[in-house]
Design an enzyme around this catalytic site. Structure first.
Site, PDB file in Angstrom:
ATOM      1  N   GLY A  11       0.938  -1.103   0.094  1.00  0.00           N
ATOM      2  CA  GLY A  11       0.241   0.133   0.059  1.00  0.00           C
ATOM      3  C   GLY A  11       1.102   1.334  -0.321  1.00  0.00           C
ATOM      4  O   GLY A  11       1.755   0.975   0.171  1.00  0.00           O
ATOM      5  N   VAL A  13       0.861   4.023   2.090  1.00  0.00           N
ATOM      6  CA  VAL A  13       2.347   4.021   3.420  1.00  0.00           C
ATOM      7  C   VAL A  13       2.520   2.811   4.054  1.00  0.00           C
ATOM      8  O   VAL A  13       3.697   3.234   3.943  1.00  0.00           O
ATOM      9  CB  VAL A  13       0.672   3.401   5.050  1.00  0.00           C
ATOM     10  CG1 VAL A  13       1.178   4.108   5.875  1.00  0.00           C
ATOM     11  CG2 VAL A  13      -0.559   5.061   5.172  1.00  0.00           C
ATOM     12  N   ARG A  38      -1.977 -12.631  -1.595  1.00  0.00           N
ATOM     13  CA  ARG A  38      -2.447 -12.365  -3.248  1.00  0.00           C
ATOM     14  C   ARG A  38      -0.593 -11.751  -3.901  1.00  0.00           C
ATOM     15  O   ARG A  38       0.059 -11.762  -4.677  1.00  0.00           O
ATOM     16  CB  ARG A  38      -3.092 -10.710  -3.477  1.00  0.00           C
ATOM     17  CG  ARG A  38      -3.414 -11.131  -5.007  1.00  0.00           C
ATOM     18  CD  ARG A  38      -5.455 -10.435  -5.092  1.00  0.00           C
ATOM     19  NE  ARG A  38      -5.762  -9.899  -3.763  1.00  0.00           N
ATOM     20  CZ  ARG A  38      -5.131  -8.380  -3.538  1.00  0.00           C
ATOM     21  NH1 ARG A  38      -5.260  -7.297  -4.349  1.00  0.00           N
ATOM     22  NH2 ARG A  38      -5.305  -7.646  -2.585  1.00  0.00           N
ATOM     23  N   SER A  39      -0.209 -10.848  -2.492  1.00  0.00           N
ATOM     24  CA  SER A  39       1.001 -10.340  -2.972  1.00  0.00           C
ATOM     25  C   SER A  39       2.495 -10.757  -3.275  1.00  0.00           C
ATOM     26  O   SER A  39       3.779 -10.300  -3.110  1.00  0.00           O
ATOM     27  CB  SER A  39       1.213  -9.058  -2.808  1.00  0.00           C
ATOM     28  OG  SER A  39      -0.019  -8.512  -2.941  1.00  0.00           O
ATOM     29  N   CYS A 126      -3.696  10.758  10.173  1.00  0.00           N
ATOM     30  CA  CYS A 126      -2.948  11.617   9.017  1.00  0.00           C
ATOM     31  C   CYS A 126      -3.594  13.139   9.722  1.00  0.00           C
ATOM     32  O   CYS A 126      -2.215  14.037  10.273  1.00  0.00           O
ATOM     33  CB  CYS A 126      -2.776  11.601   7.580  1.00  0.00           C
ATOM     34  SG  CYS A 126      -4.704  11.675   7.472  1.00  0.00           S
ATOM     35  N   SER A 156      -4.122  11.349  -1.670  1.00  0.00           N
ATOM     36  CA  SER A 156      -3.844   9.721  -0.937  1.00  0.00           C
ATOM     37  C   SER A 156      -4.499   9.420   0.470  1.00  0.00           C
ATOM     38  O   SER A 156      -4.144   8.641   0.921  1.00  0.00           O
ATOM     39  CB  SER A 156      -1.927  10.495  -0.208  1.00  0.00           C
ATOM     40  OG  SER A 156      -1.795  11.845   0.342  1.00  0.00           O
ATOM     41  N   ARG A 232     -12.359  16.366   0.941  1.00  0.00           N
ATOM     42  CA  ARG A 232     -11.673  15.557   0.145  1.00  0.00           C
ATOM     43  C   ARG A 232     -11.098  16.774  -0.949  1.00  0.00           C
ATOM     44  O   ARG A 232     -12.443  17.367  -2.163  1.00  0.00           O
ATOM     45  CB  ARG A 232     -12.373  13.970  -0.286  1.00  0.00           C
ATOM     46  CG  ARG A 232     -10.767  13.754  -1.583  1.00  0.00           C
ATOM     47  CD  ARG A 232      -9.930  13.042  -1.070  1.00  0.00           C
ATOM     48  NE  ARG A 232     -10.132  12.166  -0.103  1.00  0.00           N
ATOM     49  CZ  ARG A 232     -10.070  11.725   1.519  1.00  0.00           C
ATOM     50  NH1 ARG A 232      -8.833  12.369   2.246  1.00  0.00           N
ATOM     51  NH2 ARG A 232     -10.198  10.430   2.296  1.00  0.00           N
ATOM     52  N   HIS A 239      -2.043  17.097   2.515  1.00  0.00           N
ATOM     53  CA  HIS A 239      -3.410  17.418   3.144  1.00  0.00           C
ATOM     54  C   HIS A 239      -2.732  19.017   4.029  1.00  0.00           C
ATOM     55  O   HIS A 239      -1.788  19.592   4.556  1.00  0.00           O
ATOM     56  CB  HIS A 239      -3.412  16.848   4.554  1.00  0.00           C
ATOM     57  CG  HIS A 239      -4.028  15.838   4.580  1.00  0.00           C
ATOM     58  ND1 HIS A 239      -4.134  14.650   3.264  1.00  0.00           N
ATOM     59  CD2 HIS A 239      -4.495  14.572   4.964  1.00  0.00           C
ATOM     60  CE1 HIS A 239      -5.239  13.629   3.384  1.00  0.00           C
ATOM     61  NE2 HIS A 239      -5.347  13.749   4.285  1.00  0.00           N
ATOM     62  N   GLN A 313       0.891  14.140   3.277  1.00  0.00           N
ATOM     63  CA  GLN A 313      -0.469  13.188   4.617  1.00  0.00           C
ATOM     64  C   GLN A 313       0.649  11.484   4.950  1.00  0.00           C
ATOM     65  O   GLN A 313      -0.116  10.953   5.759  1.00  0.00           O
ATOM     66  CB  GLN A 313      -1.578  12.914   3.578  1.00  0.00           C
ATOM     67  CG  GLN A 313      -2.806  11.842   3.680  1.00  0.00           C
ATOM     68  CD  GLN A 313      -2.393  10.464   3.940  1.00  0.00           C
ATOM     69  OE1 GLN A 313      -2.192  10.170   2.805  1.00  0.00           O
ATOM     70  NE2 GLN A 313      -3.456   9.883   4.731  1.00  0.00           N
TER      71      GLN A 313
HETATM   72  N1  HSE Z   1      -8.325   9.386   7.148  1.00  0.00           N
HETATM   73  C1  HSE Z   1      -7.350  10.176   5.893  1.00  0.00           C
HETATM   74  C2  HSE Z   1      -8.012  10.514   4.999  1.00  0.00           C
HETATM   75  C3  HSE Z   1      -6.129   9.311   5.872  1.00  0.00           C
HETATM   76  O1  HSE Z   1      -8.472   9.802   4.451  1.00  0.00           O
HETATM   77  O2  HSE Z   1      -8.021  11.426   4.151  1.00  0.00           O
HETATM   78  C4  HSE Z   1      -5.120   8.732   6.887  1.00  0.00           C
HETATM   79  O3  HSE Z   1      -5.636   8.564   7.974  1.00  0.00           O
END
Ligand code: HSE
Length: 331
Positions: A11, A13, A38-39, A126, A156, A232, A239, A313
């Site tokens: 992923g 992160v 899977r990976s 985050c 992200s 978002r 962020h 983020q």
């Molecule tokens: N929940 C956060 C977001 C990501 O969707 O931006 C990580 O905490």
């Protein structure tokens, strides 16, 4: 040296965790990378060279001293306690343990002392980690009384699939296609969506309440009135957040800049004359949280400030903070 496992390494992160371990010269004797079946068996190019991904099993991860978990809350809930029981120190990036009284929720610049001898340590949301880094030096000096926060959260936050959807759908729309969305609640390109995670009974979203709950716990201000609107926006990986703050003591922008300058994890970017202020494009890929637009608040007067912050983020919001916790654990 320390044996470290990164679980959920495919992923966004997990990938960043490996990079940050390398970049910060973490005292490793062994690094093992885990993911789902899977990976497993696939080769991952990392700053440490090519590494083979192993299938997650409790037995394999239990051979490590520290496990960085970048997995779902359900997965963490099931396996983190089993790993802790086997002696592994688990640093968990999900929200599974953040609100447990007996589990520390840590931003090392603020409350590294909360770690103690805990075997499960929660990595914050985050948005919260980025904000708290900026709030702490101001709180230490002026005493934080109330906060109103608006966020501008990058794709992200929904992981690699979110970033991919933003890029593909932007291209799709520019080529005259019909926009669609799977990861986000609505199409994200050329849009803003005031909805992240589930709505709660009080009308706030869970993402918004996370900022309230987690800031209180990390900063040890248990009943801090903090209200958040989490949005978002179509940026890729940093962020941004606007905060209106009221303090117990009088504050001026100059005194605030003084409190913030040299504070760990903070970079002041605040030169309006030269159009300099925090922005996602500049904060992306960097460890520090940018703080700027520092001004006396019209709402709260001489006890109030308005500020704007921006942080990566995936770094301070996730992987960097987790690795910093690991550094505290092994030091
Ligand atoms: N929940 C956060 C977001 C990501 O969707 O931006 C990580 O905490």
């Amino acid at each position: 040296g320390v044996k470290v496992a990164v679980v959920g390494v495919t992923g966004a992160v997990g990938t960043e965790m490996v990079s940050v371990l390398h970049d910060r010269n973490f005292p490793l004797t062994d690094l093992r990378l885990f993911a789902s079946a899977r990976s497993a068996g696939k080769t991952l190019e990392t700053p440490f060279g090519s590494k083979t991904i192993e299938e997650f099993t409790v037995d394999s991860v239990a051979e490590c001293d520290v496990a960085l978990l970048a997995v779902s809350g359900d997965f963490s809930k099931e396996y983190a306690p089993q790993l802790a029981e086997r002696g592994v120190t688990v640093i968990d990036n999900s929200s599974a343990f953040r609100y447990d009284d007996d589990k520390p929720l840590v931003v090392p610049e603020i409350n590294a002392d909360a770690i103690g001898d805990a075997k499960i340590i929660a990595n914050p949301n985050c948005t919260t980690a980025i904000l708290a880094v900026a709030l702490q030096p101001l709180h230490a000096k002026f005493g934080l009384k109330r906060a109103i926060v608006s966020t501008y959260q990058a794709a992200s936050g929904s992981g690699a699939p979110g970033m991919k959807e933003l890029e593909e759908e932007t291209r799709n729309i520019l080529q005259g296609g019909q926009s669609s969305n799977k990861v986000f609640v609505h199409p994200l390109p050329f849009n803003v969506i005031p909805h992240i995670d589930k709505f709660q009974d009080n009308g706030y979203t869970k993402e918004e309440m996370k900022v309230t709950w987690e800031t209180r716990k990390i900063m040890r201000i248990p009943d801090l009135p903090l209200s958040c609107t989490a949005v978002r926006i179509p940026t890729l990986r940093a962020h941004a957040e606007a905060a209106t703050l009221e303090f117990d003591k009088p504050v001026t922008p100059e005194a605030a800049r003084e409190a913030l300058s040299g504070a760990p994890g903070v970079k002041i970017v605040d030169d309006p004359e030269n159009n300099a202020y925090p922005m996602p494009l500049n904060a992306s890929g960097h460890y520090d949280v940018e703080v700027g637009r520092i001004r006396q608040s019209i709402v709260f007067g001489d006890h109030g400030l308005d500020i704007f912050v921006c942080g990566d983020q995936l770094l301070k919001g996730a992987a960097l903070n987790a690795v910093q916790i690991a550094e505290c654990v092994v030091s």
